[in-house]
Design a protein around this motif. Structure first.
Motif, PDB file in Angstrom:
ATOM      1  N   PRO A  56       0.675   7.417  -8.511  1.00 13.15           N
ATOM      2  CA  PRO A  56      -0.800   7.368  -8.950  1.00 13.15           C
ATOM      3  C   PRO A  56      -1.305   7.204 -10.221  1.00 13.15           C
ATOM      4  O   PRO A  56      -2.084   6.696 -10.468  1.00 13.15           O
ATOM      5  N   LYS A  57      -0.336   7.476 -11.292  1.00 13.91           N
ATOM      6  CA  LYS A  57      -0.528   7.363 -12.561  1.00 13.91           C
ATOM      7  C   LYS A  57      -0.515   5.742 -12.846  1.00 13.91           C
ATOM      8  O   LYS A  57      -0.913   5.462 -14.103  1.00 13.91           O
ATOM      9  N   ALA A  58      -0.140   4.983 -12.114  1.00 16.59           N
ATOM     10  CA  ALA A  58      -0.416   3.352 -12.219  1.00 16.59           C
ATOM     11  C   ALA A  58      -1.376   2.799 -11.122  1.00 16.59           C
ATOM     12  O   ALA A  58      -1.363   1.749 -10.679  1.00 16.59           O
ATOM     13  N   HIS A  59      -2.468   3.602 -10.890  1.00 17.21           N
ATOM     14  CA  HIS A  59      -3.649   3.242 -10.091  1.00 17.21           C
ATOM     15  C   HIS A  59      -3.428   3.476  -8.365  1.00 17.21           C
ATOM     16  O   HIS A  59      -4.337   3.593  -7.723  1.00 17.21           O
ATOM     17  N   GLY A  60      -2.161   3.871  -8.263  1.00 18.04           N
ATOM     18  CA  GLY A  60      -1.926   4.258  -6.715  1.00 18.04           C
ATOM     19  C   GLY A  60      -2.373   3.063  -5.735  1.00 18.04           C
ATOM     20  O   GLY A  60      -1.985   2.141  -6.130  1.00 18.04           O
TER      21      GLY A  60
ATOM     22  N   MET B  42       8.174   9.064 -12.101  1.00 20.01           N
ATOM     23  CA  MET B  42       6.842   9.182 -12.053  1.00 20.01           C
ATOM     24  C   MET B  42       6.497   9.020 -10.589  1.00 20.01           C
ATOM     25  O   MET B  42       5.208   9.258 -10.224  1.00 20.01           O
ATOM     26  N   LEU B  43       7.355   8.954  -9.646  1.00 24.88           N
ATOM     27  CA  LEU B  43       7.435   8.646  -8.080  1.00 24.88           C
ATOM     28  C   LEU B  43       6.761   9.928  -7.400  1.00 24.88           C
ATOM     29  O   LEU B  43       7.461  10.787  -7.620  1.00 24.88           O
ATOM     30  N   GLU B  44       5.780   9.776  -6.979  1.00 23.94           N
ATOM     31  CA  GLU B  44       5.302  10.754  -5.813  1.00 23.94           C
ATOM     32  C   GLU B  44       6.009  10.841  -4.560  1.00 23.94           C
ATOM     33  O   GLU B  44       5.960   9.356  -3.954  1.00 23.94           O
TER      34      GLU B  44
ATOM     35  N   ILE C 297       0.751  -1.222   0.074  1.00 22.00           N
ATOM     36  CA  ILE C 297      -0.156  -0.178  -0.037  1.00 22.00           C
ATOM     37  C   ILE C 297       0.928   1.324  -0.176  1.00 22.00           C
ATOM     38  O   ILE C 297       0.650   2.240  -0.823  1.00 22.00           O
ATOM     39  N   GLN C 298       1.989   1.264   0.875  1.00 24.88           N
ATOM     40  CA  GLN C 298       2.694   2.504   0.851  1.00 24.88           C
ATOM     41  C   GLN C 298       3.576   2.700  -0.269  1.00 24.88           C
ATOM     42  O   GLN C 298       3.663   3.932  -0.986  1.00 24.88           O
ATOM     43  N   ILE C 299       4.008   1.566  -1.133  1.00 24.38           N
ATOM     44  CA  ILE C 299       4.642   1.609  -2.120  1.00 24.38           C
ATOM     45  C   ILE C 299       3.726   2.111  -3.306  1.00 24.38           C
ATOM     46  O   ILE C 299       4.356   3.096  -4.080  1.00 24.38           O
ATOM     47  N   THR C 300       2.869   1.364  -3.606  1.00 21.29           N
ATOM     48  CA  THR C 300       1.992   1.731  -4.654  1.00 21.29           C
ATOM     49  C   THR C 300       1.401   3.233  -4.630  1.00 21.29           C
ATOM     50  O   THR C 300       1.040   3.626  -5.569  1.00 21.29           O
ATOM     51  N   ALA C 301       1.172   3.594  -3.402  1.00 17.69           N
ATOM     52  CA  ALA C 301       0.614   5.008  -3.110  1.00 17.69           C
ATOM     53  C   ALA C 301       1.562   6.026  -3.864  1.00 17.69           C
ATOM     54  O   ALA C 301       1.103   7.085  -4.180  1.00 17.69           O
ATOM     55  N   ARG C 302       2.851   5.780  -4.043  1.00 17.93           N
ATOM     56  CA  ARG C 302       3.721   6.621  -4.751  1.00 17.93           C
ATOM     57  C   ARG C 302       3.601   6.789  -6.322  1.00 17.93           C
ATOM     58  O   ARG C 302       4.283   7.549  -6.813  1.00 17.93           O
TER      59      ARG C 302
END
Lengths: 273, 273
Positions: free
Chosen positions: A194-198, A270-272, A187-192
């Motif tokens: 958002p252009k890949a669904h977050g 693209m990482l937030e 969850i923490q990693i993919t939240a970074r």
């Protein structure tokens, strides 16, 4: 380039060389497989191609539903290029396999749509969750679909999207099983990204989002879920295919679920946060 | 001050005035309740007081286990002040209720330890998950323990901590129930506050971390968990109380679980990313 990117220029060159080689193989019809686990850290994209008359409604549909439909690029009408995503992309041939929808029904699949191309077609590219799989692997998380050499599991849910004129329908999700502690990290990693669904939109009991049989995905393949694991669900760029079934345009082209367009965009850029 | 802080200087003054007033009430013995939901956005702290002879081992125990024991401050031996955490804190009286452990056994609780104070005592303050509850509320998440006016539920688990000489034992967790989508948001929000235990360490099936009866917490109160909710578990600063039971120092003082030291540190100043 994101201020968070840590890629060296050599890494960058290697990644782009690899993706361009792979895209050429796909263009030549030498690769028709699912693209999970391939492409060295590039953004993978869902694709929707619609006649201009239908494109404006669909653009609003994407803006209404940014988690399932994170828009990366839109082509000029009639153009088979997507220069923003890669200088040499030809959208007619650079996807391993295409779905052809006529009046909202899936009528055929093909590996090249050049012979069908119409001068009023508009192409939409939407980020795909395959893009964050490498981030998860780098953090030591195992991806069951890659381990079992299967396409990712995808399901229709009861989660409504926000309608745009003729386009409406429920959200499709991709599912990856993880132990609870790995799910928390995922969850923490993919939240970074958002252009890949977050971050995921659900985890745990599939029935709560209208999935009645987790062993029978609506798209892709079933994967093993161990007793100490939770299914974790991300919004999926196959959602527009449900909306196309409902909107019933005379023709619409999409990728086949799991068989994505490989772009030249590097996820590290693209990482937030 | 964190570069992520958005507090105005008026907000800052109000928050500090409120916490200092509350701390004076606690000092006067007028407040002996659990501190969940009180203190306007300040860091709340777990407290462990040990004789100097035991303090060095315990300091390493905290360093070995930074998720359950996120160290905020350590006092000078014999000092009853914790200037780093608040100019006027008197550690002998500013906690609503204290546990007194003798030879590893809980022997008494009291609201003031002034009469017991020893010149070789060292005080440790560790961040508490109550500190992030306001962040969750600001994001619209409901906290069942606050809604039901109960102390948070805490459980002993089978998750081993990393031993430091005489200090060892399993991790204690606090639990808050959320729907899956709220749990996903809670993970992202609490990850920003590592000094208050950060992201959860487990969610879902309690048995997987050795909790056999979720309706019977080992500390604090049970709260309602609705059928569409998952229990979400954070590492808890009560973990040292288990390590004290094992280490058996002749005397050790802690806070009573859920009845915390309120500091002058504002959580908005401590947010990561």
């Amino acid at each position: 380039m994101s201020r968070n990117s840590t890629l060296s220029s050599d890494d960058r060159k290697d990644a782009l060389a690899e993706v361009q080689e792979l895209r050429m193989k796909i263009r030549a019809g030498e690769w028709r497989e699912a693209t999970s686990g391939v492409g060295n850290g590039v953004m993978q994209a869902n694709v929707v191609i619609l006649p201009k008359e239908w494109a404006d409604d669909f653009l609003i549909y994407c803006q209404n539903n940014p988690i399932s439909c994170p828009l990366l690029a839109v082509s000029k009408p009639g153009s088979c290029l997507l220069e923003q995503l890669g200088a040499n992309i030809d959208i007619r041939s650079d996807i391993p396999e295409y779905n052809i929808y006529r009046d909202g029904s899936l009528s055929d699949t093909t590996s090249d749509i050049s012979s069908l191309w119409q001068e009023d077609w508009v192409t939409f590219a939407l980020g795909c969750s395959f893009s964050f799989e490498q981030l998860l692997q780098r953090s030591g998380l195992g991806l069951r679909n890659i381990e079992e050499k299967k396409n990712v599991s995808m399901y229709r849910t009861n989660i409504e999207t926000k309608q745009s004129h003729r386009f409406y329908g429920n959200t499709v999700v991709s599912m990856r099983p993880f132990t609870a502690s790995d799910a928390i990290r995922a969850i923490q990693i993919t939240a970074r990204l958002p252009k890949a669904h977050g971050a995921p939109i659900h985890l745990g009991d599939p029935a709560l989002i209208g999935i009645n049989n987790i062993t029978q995905p609506d798209y892709g393949d079933a994967v093993t879920i161990y007793p100490d694991e939770l299914p974790v669900f991300w919004a999926c760029g196959v959602t527009p295919q449900v909306a196309i079934e409902n909107a019933k345009p005379p023709i619409a082209i999409t990728h086949v679920p799991g068989k994505m367009l490989l772009t030249d965009w590097l996820i590290d850029d693209m990482l937030e946060f």
